[in-house]
Design a protein around this motif. Sequence first.
Motif, short mmCIF file in Angstrom:
data_model
loop_
_atom_site.label_atom_id
_atom_site.label_comp_id
_atom_site.label_asym_id
_atom_site.label_seq_id
_atom_site.Cartn_x
_atom_site.Cartn_y
_atom_site.Cartn_z
N ASP A 1 0.98 -10.14 2.77
CA ASP A 1 0.05 -11.26 2.97
C ASP A 1 0.23 -12.42 2.01
OD1 ASP A 1 -1.33 -10.03 5.16
OD2 ASP A 1 -2.26 -8.67 3.72
N SER B 1 -0.35 -12.87 -1.15
CA SER B 1 -1.09 -12.78 -2.42
C SER B 1 -2.09 -11.64 -2.34
CB SER B 1 -1.82 -14.09 -2.72
OG SER B 1 -2.90 -14.27 -1.81
N GLU C 1 -5.23 -11.88 -3.11
CA GLU C 1 -6.46 -12.44 -2.55
C GLU C 1 -6.42 -12.44 -1.02
OE1 GLU C 1 -5.96 -13.37 -6.62
OE2 GLU C 1 -4.62 -13.89 -4.95
N ALA C 2 -5.31 -12.90 -0.46
CA ALA C 2 -5.17 -12.92 1.00
C ALA C 2 -5.16 -11.50 1.56
CB ALA C 2 -3.89 -13.65 1.40
N LYS D 1 -7.84 -9.69 4.32
CA LYS D 1 -7.34 -9.12 5.57
C LYS D 1 -7.58 -7.62 5.68
CE LYS D 1 -4.03 -12.76 6.57
NZ LYS D 1 -2.63 -13.15 6.84
#
Length: 391
Positions: free
Chosen positions: A128, A130, A132-133, A137
């Motif tokens: 993804d 990172s 954070e991403a 998800k």
Amino acid sequence: MSKISAFFIAFVMFLSYQANVHAEEQPQPEVISEAACLLDTETNAVLYNKNADVKMYPASLTKIATAIYAIEKGDLDSVAVVSGNAVRQDGTRVYLVEGEQLPLKMLIQGMLINSGNDAAVAIAEHLDGSVEAFSAKINEYLKTKVGVQNTHFMNPSGLHDENHYTTALDMAVITNYAMKNPIFAEIYGTKKLWWEGQSWKTNILTHHAMLKGEFPYSGIIGGKTGYTSQSKQTLATTADNGKIKLTAVVLKSEQKQDKYRDTAVLFDYGFSGYQHSILNRNETFTSEQQEFFPKQDTVITEDLAGTVKKVNDSGLLTIENHNGQLLQSVQLMSKKETEHASVSQLSDGKKKIEKEEQKQGLDAVNSVYGVLIIGAALIIITAGRKFAKKV
């Protein structure tokens, strides 16, 4: 009646009474861990819970979710490039090197078997972009795909964060979902694997003492350990006695030995008290004036000491053990709705046939008209030619 016959009958009744007492009075497990849950791996029936819906820190049990997410979303043969962020992770690692390139499956193995936090971050960034991403998800994935509602992860490894939590029940459901995937089940059950990285070449070993055989228990087929100073000891384990598979999750044990003892106690309770049976699609269940039946033959979990099945007016069948504890629920179909649907289908089918017949009739008429028109055209052409010759 002879004395021998009377004695024999009394003896049989005594044995029957003893068997019933033993079945009905199976004691609830005494669990030390702060939260625990025992599920049937295949049906998700809840056989035991202690604070199972209380939000807790899972530590490295998080990696079970990361692994199945990566297996389902990623290409296992794709190559990930390890970042400096992954290399700098605290805790257990597989000693990745910045810029090192490894297949996604190898990273999943290093994360799940040796609990590599560096491998977990490398997976997240590869999938993804990172951490954070990835977190956004995977949280969406766990809610919509797996179906848990009380879990929120901030990272792929389980390193402590106040907003990184789950429950014993959610963690067991996530594990059961993952166990349906053969690639996950294989890695989750691996005891030893040869690891050949850029800086580290060795046999990596599972940290799970029951899986390794250090805490002997027959039938263990997979497991994951976890620990942080905030979560304390955590453990997820799956076992199979050849008749039924069980998943046990225990959270927040003070001592490492306690989580293994609790898990063994839970498995003893589940294996001795529960079994699978089939809810036959021909069975009928009645609620007031309505009749319901299963959509298909369905595996359910039953208490050996007695199971109670109840259906409500919406066709939801609840299955309870002899103490009234809900084990699982199965949505049934209404006979009236099915009959109505069948009539509708027959009606639709009849209408379709009638339309087809009408269409065929029109096609036939059109064909006759077509022949007549062509015949008329030929007559006109022939007459025209004759007239032209005379002229």
